[in-house]
Design an enzyme around this catalytic site. Structure first.
Site, PDB file in Angstrom:
ATOM      1  N   LEU A  53      28.685  23.288  25.263  1.00 29.81           N
ATOM      2  CA  LEU A  53      27.981  22.042  24.913  1.00 29.81           C
ATOM      3  C   LEU A  53      28.901  21.225  24.018  1.00 29.81           C
ATOM      4  CD1 LEU A  53      25.116  20.453  24.592  1.00 29.81           C
ATOM      5  CD2 LEU A  53      25.051  21.591  22.378  1.00 29.81           C
ATOM      6  N   HIS A  94      16.451  16.328   3.916  1.00 29.80           N
ATOM      7  CA  HIS A  94      17.710  16.412   4.673  1.00 29.80           C
ATOM      8  C   HIS A  94      18.109  17.879   4.861  1.00 29.80           C
ATOM      9  CE1 HIS A  94      17.973  12.154   4.434  1.00 29.80           C
ATOM     10  NE2 HIS A  94      18.326  12.083   3.170  1.00 29.80           N
ATOM     11  N   ASP A 147      15.328  11.148  12.615  1.00 32.80           N
ATOM     12  CA  ASP A 147      14.758  10.312  11.549  1.00 32.80           C
ATOM     13  C   ASP A 147      13.503  10.954  10.953  1.00 32.80           C
ATOM     14  OD1 ASP A 147      14.632   8.130   9.885  1.00 32.80           O
ATOM     15  OD2 ASP A 147      13.704   6.799  11.361  1.00 32.80           O
TER      16      ASP A 147
HETATM   17  C1  IPE Z   1      18.847   5.731  11.628  1.00 28.33           C
HETATM   18  O1  IPE Z   1      17.857   6.055  10.709  1.00 28.33           O
HETATM   19  C2  IPE Z   1      20.134   6.388  11.248  1.00 28.33           C
HETATM   20  C3  IPE Z   1      20.153   7.840  11.339  1.00 28.33           C
HETATM   21  C4  IPE Z   1      19.187   8.613  11.771  1.00 28.33           C
HETATM   22  C5  IPE Z   1      21.384   8.462  10.947  1.00 28.33           C
HETATM   23  P1  IPE Z   1      17.520   5.074   9.493  1.00 28.33           P
HETATM   24  O2  IPE Z   1      16.376   5.672   8.763  1.00 28.33           O
HETATM   25  O3  IPE Z   1      18.730   4.792   8.705  1.00 28.33           O
HETATM   26  O4  IPE Z   1      17.094   3.754  10.260  1.00 28.33           O
HETATM   27  P2  IPE Z   1      16.188   2.525   9.823  1.00 28.33           P
HETATM   28  O5  IPE Z   1      16.718   2.047   8.517  1.00 28.33           O
HETATM   29  O6  IPE Z   1      14.783   3.036   9.686  1.00 28.33           O
HETATM   30  O7  IPE Z   1      16.322   1.547  10.930  1.00 28.33           O
HETATM   31  C1  IPE Z   2      17.057  10.472   8.660  1.00 27.08           C
HETATM   32  O1  IPE Z   2      15.988  10.563   7.781  1.00 27.08           O
HETATM   33  C2  IPE Z   2      18.360  10.965   8.057  1.00 27.08           C
HETATM   34  C3  IPE Z   2      19.343   9.915   7.788  1.00 27.08           C
HETATM   35  C4  IPE Z   2      19.206   8.643   8.066  1.00 27.08           C
HETATM   36  C5  IPE Z   2      20.584  10.322   7.170  1.00 27.08           C
HETATM   37  P1  IPE Z   2      15.685   9.424   6.733  1.00 27.08           P
HETATM   38  O2  IPE Z   2      16.435   9.735   5.470  1.00 27.08           O
HETATM   39  O3  IPE Z   2      15.958   8.078   7.285  1.00 27.08           O
HETATM   40  O4  IPE Z   2      14.135   9.642   6.494  1.00 27.08           O
HETATM   41  P2  IPE Z   2      13.025   8.524   6.363  1.00 27.08           P
HETATM   42  O5  IPE Z   2      13.143   7.617   7.550  1.00 27.08           O
HETATM   43  O6  IPE Z   2      13.292   7.793   5.083  1.00 27.08           O
HETATM   44  O7  IPE Z   2      11.733   9.274   6.340  1.00 27.08           O
HETATM   45 MG    MG Z   3      14.819   6.778   8.348  1.00 28.48          MG
END
Ligand code: IPE
Ligand code: IPE
Ligand code: MG
Length: 260
Positions: free
Chosen positions: A145, A51, A34
């Site tokens: 792995l 990303h 995240d």
């Molecule tokens: C959780 O992250 C999902 C992934 C890392 C794929 P999100 O950014 O979507 O989660 P929330 O919305 O903060 O809970």
């Molecule tokens: C995690 O990073 C990747 C996915 C959920 C696909 P985020 O896109 O949720 O990044 P933040 O949380 O908005 O910083």
């Molecule tokens: Mg996120």
């Protein structure tokens, strides 16, 4: 190691250098990757830029896991709820998945990685499904792995699917056990993660492996996913090794859990 393959000399050396106990390496580590969006925003860039930079952190985590002899690494890459993001971001994430698979599969295969997926794969664009199938079949003999990508995954979705399958099978209620529920989840045959890492400072599990994480140790770090390095992975394992795991039992004088 908790169980699993015996460690090779290189893995033992990494443990020594990192100050890790080679007999307590988790077999299965799960990561909620995240913070890509915030990482990009901090740089005045688009979320997609974040990303793209997250891919390097995936590569480093795979390497770190292999260096320690971890057997299974599950990465939460796209949740069921992530379909609610703007369609441009969703499309960019799907393209990134395909591009990364095309570029990295040979390298992953050479390293001994077996690629697997969990989640509602049928909901992904056709091209992603095709690339995933190819990558899974090209790496299925590998035993180094298990890299498990959670895609269009959510725990509630998975549990609903399991319940449907159980009902369909006509099983009688007294025959339903925890093992039988586990066997109807998409992680069937894979041991539960002992360690769950979430980056970006959020302290929640966002619908990830609710059943499988029942007794996992959680490591939360403020590091944003694109900044996650091998050292961050080793830090998480070190944190795990400092935990006392009791599983509801008590510890004896040798710090072993006493189980009747
Ligand atoms: C959780 O992250 C999902 C992934 C890392 C794929 P999100 O950014 O979507 O989660 P929330 O919305 O903060 O809970
Ligand atoms: C995690 O990073 C990747 C996915 C959920 C696909 P985020 O896109 O949720 O990044 P933040 O949380 O908005 O910083
Ligand atoms: Mg996120």
């Amino acid at each position: 190691m908790l169980v699993g393959n015996p460690m090779n000399a290189q893995q033992l050396e990494v443990c020594e250098v990192q100050g890790l106990n080679a007999s307590r390496i988790p077999r299965h580590v799960a990561i909620i990757m995240d913070g890509n969006g915030r990482w990009a925003e901090e740089r005045g860039e688009s979320r997609v830029f974040g990303h793209m930079h997250g891919v390097e952190a995936v590569r480093l985590s795979v390497e770190a896991a292999m260096e320690l002899g971890v057997r299974h690494l599950t990465l939460y890459a796209f949740s069921t709820e992530n379909w609610n993001r703007p369609k441009e971001e969703v499309a960019a994430l799907m393209n990134l998945l395909v591009d990364t698979l095309v570029k990295e599969v040979r390298e992953l295969g050479n390293k001994g990685v077996r690629l697997r997926t969990i989640g509602d794969i049928a909901a992904l664009p056709e091209i992603c499904q095709t690339q995933l199938k190819e990558a899974e079949s090209a790496t299925k003999q590998n035993e180094g792995l298990d890299l498990i990508l959670a895609l269009s995954y959510s725990s509630k979705w998975e549990m609903v699917e399991a319940i449907k399958q159980l009902i369909d099978s006509g099983i009688s209620p007294e025959k339903v056990t925890a093992e039988c529920v586990s066997d109807h989840l998409s992680t069937k045959g894979i041991p539960d993660p002992e360690l769950m890492i979430r980056t970006s400072g959020e302290h929640r599990i966002s619908n990830f492996l609710l059943w499988q994480l029942a007794y996992a140790e959680f490591h939360f770090t403020p590091t944003l996913w694109p900044d996650f390095k091998k050292a961050s992975f080793f830090d998480a394992v070190r944190d795990f090794q400092n935990r006392e795991r009791r599983f509801g039992g008590l510890l004896d004088t040798n710090h072993n859990v006493t189980v009747k």
